[in-house]
Design a protein around this motif. Structure first.
Motif, short mmCIF file in Angstrom:
data_model
loop_
_atom_site.label_atom_id
_atom_site.label_comp_id
_atom_site.label_asym_id
_atom_site.label_seq_id
_atom_site.Cartn_x
_atom_site.Cartn_y
_atom_site.Cartn_z
N MET A 66 -25.31 -46.44 -16.60
CA MET A 66 -24.38 -46.95 -17.59
C MET A 66 -22.96 -46.66 -17.12
SD MET A 66 -24.18 -46.04 -21.65
CE MET A 66 -25.91 -46.39 -21.85
N GLU A 67 -22.12 -47.67 -17.08
CA GLU A 67 -20.76 -47.51 -16.59
C GLU A 67 -19.80 -47.26 -17.76
OE1 GLU A 67 -19.68 -50.90 -14.35
OE2 GLU A 67 -21.25 -50.63 -12.85
N THR A 68 -18.74 -46.51 -17.48
CA THR A 68 -17.70 -46.27 -18.47
C THR A 68 -16.58 -47.27 -18.23
OG1 THR A 68 -18.21 -43.92 -18.53
CG2 THR A 68 -16.07 -44.59 -19.40
N ILE A 69 -16.32 -48.11 -19.24
CA ILE A 69 -15.26 -49.11 -19.12
C ILE A 69 -14.41 -49.06 -20.38
CG2 ILE A 69 -16.64 -50.64 -17.66
CD1 ILE A 69 -17.23 -52.31 -20.14
N PRO A 70 -13.15 -49.52 -20.31
CA PRO A 70 -12.30 -49.56 -21.50
C PRO A 70 -12.93 -50.44 -22.57
CG PRO A 70 -11.01 -49.94 -19.50
CD PRO A 70 -12.45 -49.99 -19.09
N LEU A 71 -12.97 -49.95 -23.81
CA LEU A 71 -13.58 -50.73 -24.88
C LEU A 71 -12.63 -51.81 -25.37
CD1 LEU A 71 -15.17 -47.86 -26.99
CD2 LEU A 71 -16.37 -49.47 -25.53
N PRO A 72 -13.13 -53.04 -25.54
CA PRO A 72 -12.32 -54.11 -26.13
C PRO A 72 -12.26 -53.92 -27.65
CG PRO A 72 -14.50 -54.93 -25.60
CD PRO A 72 -14.47 -53.51 -25.14
N LEU A 73 -11.42 -52.99 -28.11
CA LEU A 73 -11.44 -52.54 -29.50
C LEU A 73 -11.17 -53.68 -30.49
CD1 LEU A 73 -9.65 -49.09 -29.13
CD2 LEU A 73 -12.10 -49.57 -29.31
N ASP A 74 -10.24 -54.59 -30.15
CA ASP A 74 -9.95 -55.70 -31.06
C ASP A 74 -11.18 -56.59 -31.25
OD1 ASP A 74 -7.40 -54.81 -31.35
OD2 ASP A 74 -6.50 -56.21 -29.93
N GLN A 75 -11.88 -56.86 -30.14
CA GLN A 75 -13.07 -57.72 -30.21
C GLN A 75 -14.19 -57.02 -30.98
OE1 GLN A 75 -14.30 -59.04 -26.35
NE2 GLN A 75 -15.74 -60.55 -27.13
N ILE A 76 -14.32 -55.71 -30.78
CA ILE A 76 -15.34 -54.95 -31.50
C ILE A 76 -15.02 -54.92 -32.99
CG2 ILE A 76 -16.33 -52.66 -31.84
CD1 ILE A 76 -16.02 -52.20 -28.84
N ASP A 77 -13.74 -54.74 -33.31
CA ASP A 77 -13.32 -54.67 -34.71
C ASP A 77 -13.61 -55.98 -35.44
OD1 ASP A 77 -11.95 -53.23 -36.87
OD2 ASP A 77 -10.42 -54.78 -36.64
#
Length: 251
Positions: free
Chosen positions: A1-12
């Motif tokens: 599993m890779e650590t990547i920046p979360l697309p917080l706006d898209q998740i929200d």
């Protein structure tokens, strides 16, 4: 599993999966689970088919979009599936993931099945009775084996004490055999299903013997490579009564 920046706006903006219907498509969705142990969840993701027929089907599903895992302030793990995941396959995936998680913790009272909005209507109209939980037989055996790639390759290519590949596969396919990495880097072998204890012991004995042989061969090849790199001369090579290889080197 890779650590990547979360697309917080898209998740929200993503919908809650429980509010969707079985014919929903091209929708970003998310679910806040009751899981809190990220390491345990990651181990399940690596070693369980999660309702899919084979590893390839699971990989194809996981690669069909972007899957994001986020630990919230209260410790619960939120999972977002972005970019067009099939809603029905996603329900299967998420239900099997959380079910296996709480099964391993012996906390099945915390497991909640995800049911889509239109499925709830079908269930209520037909008054479907909840299924009884069937206890799955589980055997966990600790080993000193540390190389997962070698273990998995042996289980695919060696007969492991059986006369034919078909006999070996008949045993393996009685349930599911998983590898669980421990804190010291070794792997526990977990047998889930109707496995006979005597048969699992013989299977594991052959697995460990084959593993030791392959590790010895790899070590032997690495030593010969080092000898060659250092321009040393190999004087003799003897295999003793314990199948150990004794090398005499002229330096």
């Amino acid at each position: 599993m890779e650590t990547i920046p979360l697309p917080l706006d898209q998740i929200d903006k993503a919908s809650d999966i429980k509010d969707l219907k079985s014919d929903s498509s091209n929708v970003d969705f998310k679910i806040t689970t009751k899981m809190t142990d990220f390491d345990l969840m990651e181990d399940i993701l690596e070693n369980n088919l999660l309702g899919f027929k084979n590893k390839r089907s699971l990989t194809n599903f996981r690669d069909s979009g972007m899957m994001c895992f986020n630990t919230l302030d209260n410790g619960q793990i939120q999972i977002a599936l972005l970019g067009g995941y099939d809603i029905n396959d996603s329900v299967i995936f998420l239900n099997n993931l959380t079910k296996e998680y709480f099964y391993r913790l012996n906390q099945m009272n915390l497991y909640e099945e995800i049911v889509l909005e239109d499925k709830k209507t079908i269930y209520s109209n037909n008054v479907i009775k909840p299924k009884k939980e069937v206890a799955i037989k589980k055997q966990m055996i600790s080993t000193n084996m540390k190389n997962k790639e070698i273990i998995e390759n042996i289980m695919k290519t060696s007969y492991l004490g059986y006369n034919t590949e078909e006999q070996r596969d008949n045993f393996i396919n009685k349930g599911e055999i998983m590898l669980s990495k421990t804190k010291d880097g070794t792997y526990d072998i977990i047998f889930l299903g109707n496995y006979n204890k005597e048969e699992t012991r013989k299977f594991l004995d052959n697995l460990k013997d084959e593993y030791a042989t392959q590790v010895q061969e790899i070590t032997y090849e690495n030593v010969l490579k080092k000898i060659k790199e250092q321009n040393y001369s190999l004087e003799s090579e003897i295999v003793d009564d314990k199948d150990s290889i004794v090398l005499t080197i002229n330096i």
